[in-house]
Design an enzyme around this catalytic site. Structure first.
Site, PDB file in Angstrom:
ATOM      1  N   HIS A 192       0.800  -1.036   0.094  1.00 39.06           N
ATOM      2  CA  HIS A 192      -0.214   0.054   0.111  1.00 39.06           C
ATOM      3  C   HIS A 192       0.932   1.180  -0.352  1.00 39.06           C
ATOM      4  CE1 HIS A 192      -3.254  -3.111   0.815  1.00 39.06           C
ATOM      5  NE2 HIS A 192      -2.578  -3.288   2.042  1.00 39.06           N
ATOM      6  N   HIS A 248       3.788  10.651   6.387  1.00 37.46           N
ATOM      7  CA  HIS A 248       2.526  10.712   7.943  1.00 37.46           C
ATOM      8  C   HIS A 248       4.002   9.758   8.394  1.00 37.46           C
ATOM      9  CE1 HIS A 248      -1.194  10.631   5.997  1.00 37.46           C
ATOM     10  NE2 HIS A 248      -0.701  11.435   5.780  1.00 37.46           N
TER      11      HIS A 248
END
Length: 263
Positions: free
Chosen positions: A65, A120
């Site tokens: 991902h 992130h």
């Protein structure tokens, strides 16, 4: 679609996640569109403090991902504190979301503006919880620092990551990646917006205090191109797809307040 096969394609992308993860329609889902004019300046918000001085990365991997840099979890010296956080949160990993060639790919947007990519840095509340897994499911378990990447000049530290991406081209691949300190990826200003939100990937737990920095860092198109050389697939799979557009679009605010550390 089974829970393990979520992704970013037409059939298993964000609009299909609800079927396996009903929380996708919850009250504190992320990302969101941050509307600067509607964010409330909160004078009680202290500056955030990042102690990454002796930070030690361990591995870089492709989880199908995104690309993830993991840290030695017992390292109590790499923490975030201050701001909206009641105690310190320990750094666990960082990863990126990005778009296709010439397209934006940030998850959060600012007044509708999207960025090329979003970084992130994921921290967990190791004071209150025994493990990252336990923290990830608790309302105050995680603190994620979001940093926008804007198209521009080459980033002089990001090449340490982009040069390593060839080792993790395929889903499931892991390589040693030691000695990287994410401090070099921070912008000059740590002014931020903050709001209560969720993971932006399944299981979409509503456990994240988001701290999104106002100032972006800059990255060249060539550097972003290296991210897009990664594959969503494992080495043995035939239908190979380049990893791009791995982001969830903004979710409804549902009455939440976005606070700003600056006027």
């Amino acid at each position: 679609m089974t829970g393990h096969h979520w992704g970013y394609g037409k059939d298993n992308g964000p609009s299909a996640w609800l079927k396996d993860y009903p929380i996708a329609e919850g009250n504190r889902q992320s990302p969101i569109d941050i509307v600067p004019a509607e964010a409330v300046f909160d004078a009680r918000l202290s500056p955030i403090s990042l102690s990454y001085n002796n930070c030690t990365s361990a591995t870089i991997s492709n989880n199908g991902h995104s690309v993830v840099v993991e840290f030695i979890d017992s390292d109590e010296r790499s923490v975030i504190r201050g701001g909206p956080l009641e105690n310190m949160y320990r750094l666990k990993q960082f990863h990126f979301h990005w778009g296709g060639k010439g397209c934006s790919g940030s998850e959060h947007t600012v007044g509708g503006k999207t960025y090329v990519s979003e970084l992130h840095l994921v921290h967990w509340n190791a004071i209150k919880y025994k493990s990252f897994g336990e923290a990830a499911a608790a309302p105050d378990g995680l603190a994620v620092l979001g940093i926008f990447l804007e198209s521009g000049d080459e980033h002089r530290f990001l090449h340490q990551i982009t040069d390593a991406l060839y080792m993790v081209k395929f889903k499931g691949s892991v390589a040693d990646f030691k000695g990287f300190n994410p401090k070099c990826l921070l912008p000059n200003s740590l002014e931020y917006w903050t709001y209560p939100g969720s993971l932006t990937t399944p299981p979409l737990y509503e456990s994240v205090t988001w701290i999104v920095l106002k100032e972006p860092i800059y990255v060249s198109e060539k550097q972003m191109g290296k991210f897009r050389m990664l594959l969503f697939n494992g080495e043995e799979e035939e239908d190979r797809k380049h990893m791009e557009n791995n982001f969830r679009p903004p979710q409804p605010l549902k009455g939440r307040k976005v606070r700003a550390s600056f006027k």
